[in-house]
Design a protein around this motif. Structure first.
Motif, mmCIF file in Angstrom:
data_model
loop_
_atom_site.group_PDB
_atom_site.id
_atom_site.type_symbol
_atom_site.label_atom_id
_atom_site.label_comp_id
_atom_site.label_asym_id
_atom_site.label_seq_id
_atom_site.Cartn_x
_atom_site.Cartn_y
_atom_site.Cartn_z
ATOM 1 N N ALA A 73 17.576 -122.357 -49.402
ATOM 2 C CA ALA A 73 17.365 -123.571 -48.493
ATOM 3 C C ALA A 73 18.412 -124.423 -48.037
ATOM 4 O O ALA A 73 18.350 -124.839 -46.840
ATOM 5 C CB ALA A 73 16.379 -124.422 -49.209
ATOM 6 N N ARG A 78 15.840 -126.335 -45.683
ATOM 7 C CA ARG A 78 14.970 -126.849 -46.766
ATOM 8 C C ARG A 78 13.509 -127.103 -46.173
ATOM 9 O O ARG A 78 12.720 -126.685 -47.062
ATOM 10 C CB ARG A 78 15.428 -128.376 -47.370
ATOM 11 C CG ARG A 78 16.886 -127.830 -47.903
ATOM 12 C CD ARG A 78 17.493 -129.282 -48.281
ATOM 13 N NE ARG A 78 18.992 -128.916 -48.761
ATOM 14 C CZ ARG A 78 19.864 -129.971 -48.462
ATOM 15 N NH1 ARG A 78 19.488 -131.103 -47.723
ATOM 16 N NH2 ARG A 78 21.135 -129.770 -48.770
ATOM 17 N N THR A 122 12.952 -127.397 -53.298
ATOM 18 C CA THR A 122 13.387 -128.106 -52.160
ATOM 19 C C THR A 122 12.788 -129.794 -51.929
ATOM 20 O O THR A 122 13.326 -130.555 -51.415
ATOM 21 C CB THR A 122 12.801 -127.611 -50.892
ATOM 22 O OG1 THR A 122 11.231 -127.251 -51.147
ATOM 23 C CG2 THR A 122 13.488 -126.328 -50.817
ATOM 24 N N GLY A 391 20.065 -128.614 -52.303
ATOM 25 C CA GLY A 391 18.992 -127.721 -52.628
ATOM 26 C C GLY A 391 19.269 -127.241 -54.386
ATOM 27 O O GLY A 391 18.482 -126.998 -55.098
#
Length: 466
Positions: A73, A78, A122, A391
């Motif tokens: 991500a 993300r 995320t 992330g």
């Protein structure tokens, strides 16, 4: 390359409530299913192994994808991963509601766990990407509060649905909520966040990590049901060591060990997370058996008693978050860890005739301690790293929680095996069960005290990066 710094149009409030909503649902799905297992087993005539798999594969799905998904991500976006996770968990939840066989139920449960991993890895990262620094603690407090509300609401709401509607309604009732969250997120979440865009993704390390973790989780959770479980666990431990060596040798790892070791606040805060969950996770397990088997409390009343702790956690988390916005978060988290240690020490002295005031006091102290630890600790972690690694940091927090739970489960399994052997926990084996609980609580208290020292160590001059 995606330039996230120009996405000023993103609504912080909308993002906060989307993240809070999904962070309520994911633990709700984890905690609710335990109550439904007897009804599921009766409908499908399932054995203990199959029922155990329904819980195990969800944990497996979550744990395997956390670190890889967080890193992916950071590189590719993300929001993409968050949307993918929301779609996947919605489809899996719908499929679970209509699963015709227990084997399909297990498969859909694994997919649901993967979806939860994509969301969890995320959520904090997206929130911190749009959150003003002076609002970080408050925002984290709201989200953490929703996590605890999901944990506490799961068994209670599931019990009511099973009694009046059937176990499938646990999943059916969640689908409209998940769809609403998804639609709201598509409309209101603007922009994208991918500060590590252009860097390579470590596919080989990710595969090695997932295989190793699979072995460890199977070794821990299936030790009583699978003869080869211990070999899976040992192989997983060996492979995880190779994974650490490999990750330390490449330019763009999913787990940047050098960066973690060199960041005192980040490293010690994550270790404190692991120890706090390792020490505290077993309380609900032991109290549930103690109340029902040793004290003869009905299951529904037991559920209402045990809800005290997560409800207090939900109340205290936002308060602790606001305090973390005004003051250094590390001392607040250390206070929370100290309260947890006090509560765990109180568990050592529980007997078969302990007063309910004693039990309620422990649950209240644990709830306050956990509430004052979790939010400031997570705030300290997210404040100590660069945006490009949000992330990874979000995934690390969740991974440490999972590792803490696995540590507690491993210790509990070993102690139950030592004191009770193959005997079930009954009124007859009550004294052996109490001895098991006392020994476990001594160990848990010591782990929590170690966590206090780790939490204090990060508050030394120059180490508290807010």
């Amino acid at each position: 390359m995606i330039n996230t710094s120009k996405d000023e149009q993103t609504s912080f409030t909308a993002t906060l409530w989307v993240i809070a909503a999904v962070q309520f649902l994911t633990p709700f799905m984890f905690s609710a299913i335990g109550v439904a297992l007897p009804a599921i087993g009766k409908e499908f005539s399932s054995g203990a192994v199959q029922l155990g798999l329904i819980e195990m594969v969800y944990i497996l799905g979550v744990a395997l994808l956390l670190l890889p998904a967080g890193r992916y991500a950071d590189i590719y976006g993300r929001k993409k991963i968050f949307f993918s996770g929301t779609i996947l968990i919605t489809l899996a939840t719908f499929a679970l509601a209509f699963a015709p066989t227990v084997n399909l139920l297990i498969m859909f449960r694994f997919i649901q766990g993967i979806g939860a991993a994509l969301i969890t890895s995320t959520s904090f990262a997206i929130l911190n990407s749009v959150c003003p620094p002076q609002e970080r603690g408050r925002a984290m407090g709201i989200v953490v509060s929703c996590v605890y509300l999901g944990i506490s609401a799961g068994p209670t709401l599931a019990g009511l649905m099973i009694d009046y509607l059937g176990w499938r309604w646990i999943f059916l009732s969640a689908v409209p909520v998940e769809l609403t969250i998804l639609i709201f997120a598509v409309i209101r979440l603007k922009g994208e966040w991918a500060e590590s865009a252009g860097e390579s993704f470590d596919w080989f390390g990710s595969a090695m990590y997932m295989i190793a973790l699979s072995g460890i989780i199977i070794g821990v959770l299936e030790a009583q049901h699978l003869a080869m479980a211990k070999w899976f666990g040992l192989a997983g431990l060996f492979l995880i060591i190779l994974f650490f060596i490999y990750e330390n040798s490449i330019a763009h790892p999913i787990l940047p060990l050098k960066k973690i070791v060199n960041n005192k606040v980040f490293a010690l805060s994550n270790l404190a997370t692991w120890l706090n969950y390792a020490a505290s996770f077993g309380v609900t397990f032991f109290f549930s058996l103690y109340l029902q088997i040793i004290r003869g409390v009905p299951p529904k009343i037991t559920g209402f008693i045990l809800i005290i702790q997560p409800l207090l956690q939900a109340v205290c988390a936002p308060v602790a978050g606001r305090m973390a916005d005004k003051y250094s978060p590390a001392p607040i988290a250390t206070f929370g860890m100290g309260m947890c240690s006090l509560g765990l020490a109180g568990c050592i002295f529980i007997s078969d005739v302990s007063s309910y005031f004693h039990l309620f006091s422990i649950l209240c102290i644990m709830g306050i301690g956990f509430g004052f630890f979790s939010t400031p600790n997570s705030t300290a972690i997210m404040a100590s790293i660069e945006k490009k690694d949000y992330g990874m940091a979000s995934s690390m927090i969740a991974t440490m929680r999972t590792c803490g739970m696995l540590t507690a489960m491993t210790l509990i399994t070993a102690l139950l095996s030592f004191y009770l052997g193959d005997q079930a926990v009954t009124a007859v084996t009550g004294p052996d069960f109490l001895q098991t609980m006392h020994t476990a609580m001594v160990v848990f208290t010591l782990l929590s005290i170690v966590g206090i020292f780790l939490s204090m160590a990060r508050t030394t001059k120059g180490s508290d990066q807010r």
